[in-house]
Design an enzyme around this catalytic site. Structure first.
Site, PDB file in Angstrom:
ATOM      1  N   CYS A 141      42.571  43.788  39.911  1.00 58.48           N
ATOM      2  CA  CYS A 141      41.111  43.615  39.863  1.00 58.48           C
ATOM      3  C   CYS A 141      40.538  43.909  38.493  1.00 58.48           C
ATOM      4  O   CYS A 141      39.436  43.468  38.172  1.00 58.48           O
ATOM      5  CB  CYS A 141      40.450  44.487  40.919  1.00 58.48           C
ATOM      6  SG  CYS A 141      40.805  46.244  40.709  1.00 58.48           S
TER       7      CYS A 141
ATOM      8  N   HIS B 173      35.448  47.354  48.109  1.00 56.06           N
ATOM      9  CA  HIS B 173      34.980  46.523  46.992  1.00 56.06           C
ATOM     10  C   HIS B 173      35.008  45.077  47.494  1.00 56.06           C
ATOM     11  O   HIS B 173      35.841  44.278  47.085  1.00 56.06           O
ATOM     12  CB  HIS B 173      35.891  46.731  45.782  1.00 56.06           C
ATOM     13  CG  HIS B 173      35.306  46.246  44.488  1.00 56.06           C
ATOM     14  ND1 HIS B 173      34.058  45.651  44.382  1.00 56.06           N
ATOM     15  CD2 HIS B 173      35.813  46.265  43.222  1.00 56.06           C
ATOM     16  CE1 HIS B 173      33.841  45.329  43.132  1.00 56.06           C
ATOM     17  NE2 HIS B 173      34.874  45.695  42.402  1.00 56.06           N
TER      18      HIS B 173
ATOM     19  N   ARG C 197      26.527  49.797  43.041  1.00 57.09           N
ATOM     20  CA  ARG C 197      27.863  50.389  42.863  1.00 57.09           C
ATOM     21  C   ARG C 197      27.672  51.895  43.005  1.00 57.09           C
ATOM     22  O   ARG C 197      26.932  52.495  42.211  1.00 57.09           O
ATOM     23  CB  ARG C 197      28.433  50.016  41.500  1.00 57.09           C
ATOM     24  CG  ARG C 197      29.629  50.885  41.115  1.00 57.09           C
ATOM     25  CD  ARG C 197      30.406  50.335  39.951  1.00 57.09           C
ATOM     26  NE  ARG C 197      31.149  49.154  40.348  1.00 57.09           N
ATOM     27  CZ  ARG C 197      32.130  48.604  39.648  1.00 57.09           C
ATOM     28  NH1 ARG C 197      32.510  49.140  38.517  1.00 57.09           N
ATOM     29  NH2 ARG C 197      32.755  47.533  40.088  1.00 57.09           N
TER      30      ARG C 197
ATOM     31  N   ARG D 240      34.772  36.114  40.079  1.00 56.84           N
ATOM     32  CA  ARG D 240      33.740  37.056  40.540  1.00 56.84           C
ATOM     33  C   ARG D 240      32.364  36.382  40.424  1.00 56.84           C
ATOM     34  O   ARG D 240      31.524  36.489  41.313  1.00 56.84           O
ATOM     35  CB  ARG D 240      33.761  38.331  39.688  1.00 56.84           C
ATOM     36  CG  ARG D 240      34.999  39.209  39.856  1.00 56.84           C
ATOM     37  CD  ARG D 240      35.029  39.910  41.192  1.00 56.84           C
ATOM     38  NE  ARG D 240      33.847  40.733  41.430  1.00 56.84           N
ATOM     39  CZ  ARG D 240      33.657  41.976  40.954  1.00 56.84           C
ATOM     40  NH1 ARG D 240      34.600  42.547  40.250  1.00 56.84           N
ATOM     41  NH2 ARG D 240      32.538  42.639  41.204  1.00 56.84           N
TER      42      ARG D 240
ATOM     43  N   ASP E 116      46.371  48.049  41.479  1.00 54.11           N
ATOM     44  CA  ASP E 116      45.120  48.563  40.911  1.00 54.11           C
ATOM     45  C   ASP E 116      45.440  49.928  40.311  1.00 54.11           C
ATOM     46  O   ASP E 116      46.531  50.484  40.535  1.00 54.11           O
ATOM     47  CB  ASP E 116      44.060  48.670  42.029  1.00 54.11           C
ATOM     48  CG  ASP E 116      42.676  49.094  41.523  1.00 54.11           C
ATOM     49  OD1 ASP E 116      42.437  49.046  40.307  1.00 54.11           O
ATOM     50  OD2 ASP E 116      41.833  49.481  42.366  1.00 54.11           O
TER      51      ASP E 116
ATOM     52  N   GLN F 157      35.031  41.939  45.143  1.00 52.97           N
ATOM     53  CA  GLN F 157      36.324  41.741  44.490  1.00 52.97           C
ATOM     54  C   GLN F 157      37.277  40.971  45.411  1.00 52.97           C
ATOM     55  O   GLN F 157      37.882  39.973  45.011  1.00 52.97           O
ATOM     56  CB  GLN F 157      36.933  43.107  44.135  1.00 52.97           C
ATOM     57  CG  GLN F 157      38.262  42.994  43.423  1.00 52.97           C
ATOM     58  CD  GLN F 157      38.123  42.392  42.043  1.00 52.97           C
ATOM     59  OE1 GLN F 157      37.334  42.850  41.234  1.00 52.97           O
ATOM     60  NE2 GLN F 157      38.902  41.358  41.757  1.00 52.97           N
TER      61      GLN F 157
END
Ligand code: CP
Ligand code: NVA
Length: 307
Positions: free
Chosen positions: A260, A129, A102, A288, A220, A132
């Site tokens: 998310c 991402h 990340r 996930r 988001d 996700q």
């Protein structure tokens, strides 16, 4: 697929294959079946930013597949400061079988992948991402949505999650409409990728027009990690883009709400919508784990027959 840096690394068939594998892994897990297809394999998990879901689902996912995870904080290992990103990639490749990172800059994840001799997975960058979005479309696939007729309305910032959703949506044949204030549109390169893939994409400033007839409403945070200095101006720019009950009423009566997480309750989404009956945010979070286990198995060559 050697690495998973972007949803553009997938094809429609690869994505559908991962959904089937994730569903199989999920079902086996729920049935209490244990097996260790990644026994003796080790993953390095690098974090330059905070995380709950990505940290836990990767670490637990590796353990459930029989492997081990080593958690590394970007600041502690001095990624790109104490040591160059290519040197970190070359060294880690000597010891581990896969790397998840990340990062702030997408260039860091592409440099890791270029110089590593083991698979690299993007656990969020400023551009994408992909894990996700994979879990999100797996969630919609499980629920039986028809991607070919589906309209997904993204409400808010044209950010990293939005980019990965746009690309995977295009690959799967979904129609994507993004409602955002001027200046916060999705990246031009990502828009070009979506159009090259033949994706049906609209960009509008009108959140109500975007929500009208939508099967899925996705939002988001307005201020992503790394953008904290812009928080005040973002709160103002996005004030008309809140996913609240009034906006939800413009969508189909069967519409699903996605986020998310983490959510900034009362900013991009209200409590009533996030906790409401249309919300599938906890299914996304659960998936996930299963979707990423499928990715790790595919990238490390672990066979479902070993399960
Ligand atoms: N959605 C997501 O990636 O959550 P975390 O930032 O907690 O990992
Ligand atoms: N867009 C958010 C997603 C967090 C999972 C961020 O980058 O902070």
């Amino acid at each position: 697929m050697r690495h998973f840096l972007s949803t553009a690394d997938l094809t429609r068939d690869t994505a559908l294959g991962l959904f089937a594998l994730a569903a199989d892994l999920k079902q086996r897990r729920k049935a209490g079946q244990h097996s260790e297809p990644l026994a003796a394999k080790t993953f390095a998990l690098i974090f330059e930013k905070a995380s709950l879901r990505t940290r836990v689902t990767f670490e637990v996912g590796v353990i459930q597949l029989g492997g081990r995870a080593v958690h590394l904080v970007g600041r502690d290992i001095g990624l790109g400061t104490r040591e160059s990103v290519p040197d970190v990639a070359r060294n880690l490749s000597l010891w581990v079988d896969g790397i998840m990172a990340r990062v702030y800059s997408h260039a860091t994840i592409t440099a890791l992948a270029r110089h590593a001799t083991v698979p690299v997975i993007n656990g969020l960058s400023d551009l994408e991402h992909p894990c996700q979005a994979l879990a999100d479309f797996f969630t919609l696939w499980e629920r039986g949505l028809d991607f070919g007729t589906m309209r997904l309305a993204w409400i808010g910032d044209g950010n990293n999650v939005c980019h990965s959703v746009m690309i995977l949506g295009a690959l799967l044949g979904a129609s994507i409409v993004v409602a955002c204030p001027p200046g916060y549109e999705p990246d031009a390169g990502v828009q070009a990728t979506v159009r090259r893939l033949g994706g049906r994409l609209e960009i509008t400033e009108d959140a109500r027009a975007a929500a009208t007839g939508a099967d899925v409403l996705y939002t988001d945070v307005w201020t992503s990690m790394g953008q904290e200095a812009e928080q005040e101006q973002r709160l103002e720019a996005f004030s008309r883009y809140q996913l609240n009950e009034t906006l939800v009423d413009f969508a189909k009566s069967s519409a699903l709400v996605m986020h998310c997480l983490p959510a900034h309750r009362g900013e991009e989404i209200t409590d009533a919508v996030l906790d409401g009956k249309r919300s599938i945010v906890l299914e996304q979070a659960e998936n996930r784990l299963h979707a990423q286990k499928a990715v790790m198995l595919r990238l490390l060559g672990g066979s479902v027959d070993d399960l």
